[in-house]
Motif scaffolding. Structure first.
Motif, PDB file in Angstrom:
ATOM      1  N   SER A 172      34.219  19.866 -37.340  1.00 37.74           N
ATOM      2  CA  SER A 172      33.764  18.545 -36.924  1.00 37.74           C
ATOM      3  C   SER A 172      34.632  18.114 -35.747  1.00 37.74           C
ATOM      4  CB  SER A 172      33.890  17.545 -38.079  1.00 37.74           C
ATOM      5  OG  SER A 172      32.967  17.868 -39.093  1.00 37.74           O
ATOM      6  N   ILE A 173      33.990  17.873 -34.616  1.00 34.32           N
ATOM      7  CA  ILE A 173      34.706  17.540 -33.380  1.00 34.32           C
ATOM      8  C   ILE A 173      34.533  16.047 -33.099  1.00 34.32           C
ATOM      9  CG2 ILE A 173      34.880  17.990 -30.900  1.00 34.32           C
ATOM     10  CD1 ILE A 173      35.731  20.378 -32.695  1.00 34.32           C
ATOM     11  N   ARG A 174      35.650  15.372 -32.901  1.00 38.78           N
ATOM     12  CA  ARG A 174      35.609  13.927 -32.660  1.00 38.78           C
ATOM     13  C   ARG A 174      36.158  13.534 -31.288  1.00 38.78           C
ATOM     14  NH1 ARG A 174      36.686  14.905 -37.989  1.00 38.78           N
ATOM     15  NH2 ARG A 174      35.197  13.979 -39.442  1.00 38.78           N
ATOM     16  N   THR A 216      30.269  19.334 -32.424  1.00 39.10           N
ATOM     17  CA  THR A 216      29.460  18.282 -33.036  1.00 39.10           C
ATOM     18  C   THR A 216      30.228  17.672 -34.197  1.00 39.10           C
ATOM     19  OG1 THR A 216      28.445  19.878 -34.551  1.00 39.10           O
ATOM     20  CG2 THR A 216      27.228  19.384 -32.518  1.00 39.10           C
ATOM     21  N   VAL A 217      29.803  16.492 -34.588  1.00 44.07           N
ATOM     22  CA  VAL A 217      30.243  15.891 -35.844  1.00 44.07           C
ATOM     23  C   VAL A 217      29.047  15.102 -36.367  1.00 44.07           C
ATOM     24  CG1 VAL A 217      31.288  13.834 -34.757  1.00 44.07           C
ATOM     25  CG2 VAL A 217      31.997  14.524 -37.047  1.00 44.07           C
ATOM     26  N   ILE A 218      28.806  15.175 -37.646  1.00 45.72           N
ATOM     27  CA  ILE A 218      27.665  14.490 -38.244  1.00 45.72           C
ATOM     28  C   ILE A 218      28.145  13.115 -38.711  1.00 45.72           C
ATOM     29  CG2 ILE A 218      25.899  14.578 -40.034  1.00 45.72           C
ATOM     30  CD1 ILE A 218      26.513  17.710 -40.027  1.00 45.72           C
ATOM     31  N   VAL A 219      27.604  12.071 -38.105  1.00 44.53           N
ATOM     32  CA  VAL A 219      28.026  10.708 -38.398  1.00 44.53           C
ATOM     33  C   VAL A 219      26.911  10.022 -39.189  1.00 44.53           C
ATOM     34  CG1 VAL A 219      28.789   8.511 -37.406  1.00 44.53           C
ATOM     35  CG2 VAL A 219      29.389  10.668 -36.263  1.00 44.53           C
ATOM     36  N   GLY A 220      27.176   9.770 -40.459  1.00 44.97           N
ATOM     37  CA  GLY A 220      26.169   9.165 -41.314  1.00 44.97           C
ATOM     38  C   GLY A 220      26.532   7.792 -41.832  1.00 44.97           C
ATOM     39  N   GLN A 231      27.483   3.313 -30.813  1.00 49.03           N
ATOM     40  CA  GLN A 231      28.838   3.313 -31.361  1.00 49.03           C
ATOM     41  C   GLN A 231      29.079   2.039 -32.173  1.00 49.03           C
ATOM     42  OE1 GLN A 231      31.929   3.598 -28.417  1.00 49.03           O
ATOM     43  NE2 GLN A 231      33.531   3.893 -29.926  1.00 49.03           N
ATOM     44  N   GLU A 232      28.514   0.934 -31.726  1.00 47.32           N
ATOM     45  CA  GLU A 232      28.683  -0.337 -32.436  1.00 47.32           C
ATOM     46  C   GLU A 232      27.968  -0.357 -33.785  1.00 47.32           C
ATOM     47  OE1 GLU A 232      27.401  -3.239 -29.562  1.00 47.32           O
ATOM     48  OE2 GLU A 232      29.040  -2.723 -28.190  1.00 47.32           O
ATOM     49  N   THR A 233      27.034   0.590 -34.015  1.00 46.99           N
ATOM     50  CA  THR A 233      26.347   0.664 -35.312  1.00 46.99           C
ATOM     51  C   THR A 233      27.150   1.469 -36.334  1.00 46.99           C
ATOM     52  OG1 THR A 233      25.040   2.680 -34.908  1.00 46.99           O
ATOM     53  CG2 THR A 233      24.105   0.572 -34.143  1.00 46.99           C
ATOM     54  N   VAL A 234      28.186   2.157 -35.877  1.00 49.82           N
ATOM     55  CA  VAL A 234      29.018   2.947 -36.788  1.00 49.82           C
ATOM     56  C   VAL A 234      29.915   1.993 -37.570  1.00 49.82           C
ATOM     57  CG1 VAL A 234      30.720   4.806 -36.963  1.00 49.82           C
ATOM     58  CG2 VAL A 234      28.931   4.915 -35.208  1.00 49.82           C
ATOM     59  N   LEU A 235      29.950   2.169 -38.870  1.00 54.22           N
ATOM     60  CA  LEU A 235      30.705   1.247 -39.717  1.00 54.22           C
ATOM     61  C   LEU A 235      32.208   1.380 -39.496  1.00 54.22           C
ATOM     62  CD1 LEU A 235      28.575   1.427 -42.979  1.00 54.22           C
ATOM     63  CD2 LEU A 235      28.458  -0.220 -41.110  1.00 54.22           C
ATOM     64  N   PRO A 236      32.955   0.278 -39.701  1.00 54.93           N
ATOM     65  CA  PRO A 236      34.402   0.279 -39.460  1.00 54.93           C
ATOM     66  C   PRO A 236      35.119   1.396 -40.221  1.00 54.93           C
ATOM     67  CG  PRO A 236      33.623  -1.931 -39.934  1.00 54.93           C
ATOM     68  CD  PRO A 236      32.463  -1.003 -40.183  1.00 54.93           C
ATOM     69  N   LYS A 237      36.152   1.891 -39.631  1.00 52.56           N
ATOM     70  CA  LYS A 237      37.014   2.929 -40.189  1.00 52.56           C
ATOM     71  C   LYS A 237      36.364   4.309 -40.255  1.00 52.56           C
ATOM     72  CE  LYS A 237      39.794  -0.293 -42.825  1.00 52.56           C
ATOM     73  NZ  LYS A 237      40.359  -0.667 -44.094  1.00 52.56           N
ATOM     74  N   ASN A 238      35.160   4.455 -39.716  1.00 56.16           N
ATOM     75  CA  ASN A 238      34.541   5.773 -39.673  1.00 56.16           C
ATOM     76  C   ASN A 238      35.211   6.556 -38.546  1.00 56.16           C
ATOM     77  OD1 ASN A 238      32.882   8.029 -39.145  1.00 56.16           O
ATOM     78  ND2 ASN A 238      31.073   6.958 -39.862  1.00 56.16           N
ATOM     79  N   PRO A 239      35.836   7.701 -38.850  1.00 53.20           N
ATOM     80  CA  PRO A 239      36.532   8.457 -37.807  1.00 53.20           C
ATOM     81  C   PRO A 239      35.601   9.009 -36.728  1.00 53.20           C
ATOM     82  CG  PRO A 239      36.516   9.677 -39.869  1.00 53.20           C
ATOM     83  CD  PRO A 239      35.949   8.329 -40.163  1.00 53.20           C
ATOM     84  N   GLY A 240      34.295   8.997 -36.971  1.00 50.36           N
ATOM     85  CA  GLY A 240      33.352   9.486 -35.972  1.00 50.36           C
ATOM     86  C   GLY A 240      32.920   8.441 -34.961  1.00 50.36           C
ATOM     87  N   ALA A 241      33.386   7.192 -35.126  1.00 47.40           N
ATOM     88  CA  ALA A 241      32.930   6.096 -34.256  1.00 47.40           C
ATOM     89  C   ALA A 241      33.218   6.375 -32.782  1.00 47.40           C
ATOM     90  CB  ALA A 241      33.578   4.780 -34.684  1.00 47.40           C
ATOM     91  N   LYS A 242      34.437   6.753 -32.462  1.00 45.36           N
ATOM     92  CA  LYS A 242      34.797   6.985 -31.060  1.00 45.36           C
ATOM     93  C   LYS A 242      33.995   8.141 -30.466  1.00 45.36           C
ATOM     94  CE  LYS A 242      39.393   5.001 -31.247  1.00 45.36           C
ATOM     95  NZ  LYS A 242      40.828   5.243 -31.233  1.00 45.36           N
ATOM     96  N   ALA A 243      33.690   9.126 -31.288  1.00 43.84           N
ATOM     97  CA  ALA A 243      32.939  10.285 -30.813  1.00 43.84           C
ATOM     98  C   ALA A 243      31.554   9.886 -30.320  1.00 43.84           C
ATOM     99  CB  ALA A 243      32.824  11.331 -31.921  1.00 43.84           C
ATOM    100  N   VAL A 244      30.918   8.926 -30.981  1.00 43.34           N
ATOM    101  CA  VAL A 244      29.586   8.485 -30.576  1.00 43.34           C
ATOM    102  C   VAL A 244      29.620   7.907 -29.161  1.00 43.34           C
ATOM    103  CG1 VAL A 244      27.697   6.868 -31.092  1.00 43.34           C
ATOM    104  CG2 VAL A 244      28.791   8.138 -32.951  1.00 43.34           C
ATOM    105  N   GLY A 245      30.670   7.183 -28.828  1.00 41.46           N
ATOM    106  CA  GLY A 245      30.792   6.621 -27.489  1.00 41.46           C
ATOM    107  C   GLY A 245      31.314   7.602 -26.459  1.00 41.46           C
TER     108      GLY A 245
END
Length: 180
Positions: A13-15, A127-131, A61-75
């Protein structure tokens, strides 16, 4: 076979991503791997929204819930793939649910996602799967129709950092002979 096994074992999983674009050719190879994923009665219940626009990625990225380590990756990733599943076709016969588990689209999306992630890795991409996201907000942002659910966001790009493999269970801890 050894090559596939090595790809499976080496995928992470790449972030964090390099500021390098993903070519149309590489993206097409990844989408072709999804195209060939197995699915219930070959219904191919997946749709993928390819997001390259930085502003849209920022809003996702703003739809990713707080403390999700994948948040920064989305942006940060140059591409985000929004994996959507069409409801009411996978796991159905004659318009009726046929399995104990209801709609089977999550299983089919899992198969498609594995093809996607392994193919990306084989091309040197991460990739990283952000759910853990506000699914409804992401769905609305990308104009996903009511017939579908937006299930996951998958950032895609060239890895800036690759972590070591996490500890895995021994086969004897999960494989059972004849009975559980």
């Amino acid at each position: 076979m050894a090559e596939l096994t090595e790809i499976i074992k080496a995928r992470r999983s790449i972030r964090k991503y390099e500021e390098k674009d993903v070519s149309a050719e590489a993206l097409n190879q990844i989408l072709e791997a999804v195209q060939w994923a197995p699915s219930w009665t070959n219904c191919q219940c997946w749709d993928i929204v390819v997001v390259r626009d930085p502003e849209t990625r920022k809003k996702l990225q703003e739809t990713v819930l707080p403390k999700n380590p994948g948040a920064k990756a989305v942006g940060a990733a140059p591409v985000v793939l929004a994996l959507c599943g069409r409801q009411g076709v996978s796991g159905y016969y004659n318009n009726q649910v046929s399995t104990k588990f209801g709609d089977w689209y999550m299983f089919d999306l899992g198969l498609a996602t594995q093809n996607l992630c392994l193919t990306a890795h084989s091309l040197g991409l991460g990739t990283v799967i952000v759910g853990l996201i506000d699914h409804d907000a992401a769905k609305a942002l990308l104009n996903v129709p009511d017939t579908h659910e937006l299930v996951a966001l998958i950032p895609l790009g060239y890895p800036a950092k690759i972590s070591k493999a996490p500890k895995r269970k021994e086969i004897s801890e999960f494989a059972h002979e004849e009975r559980f």
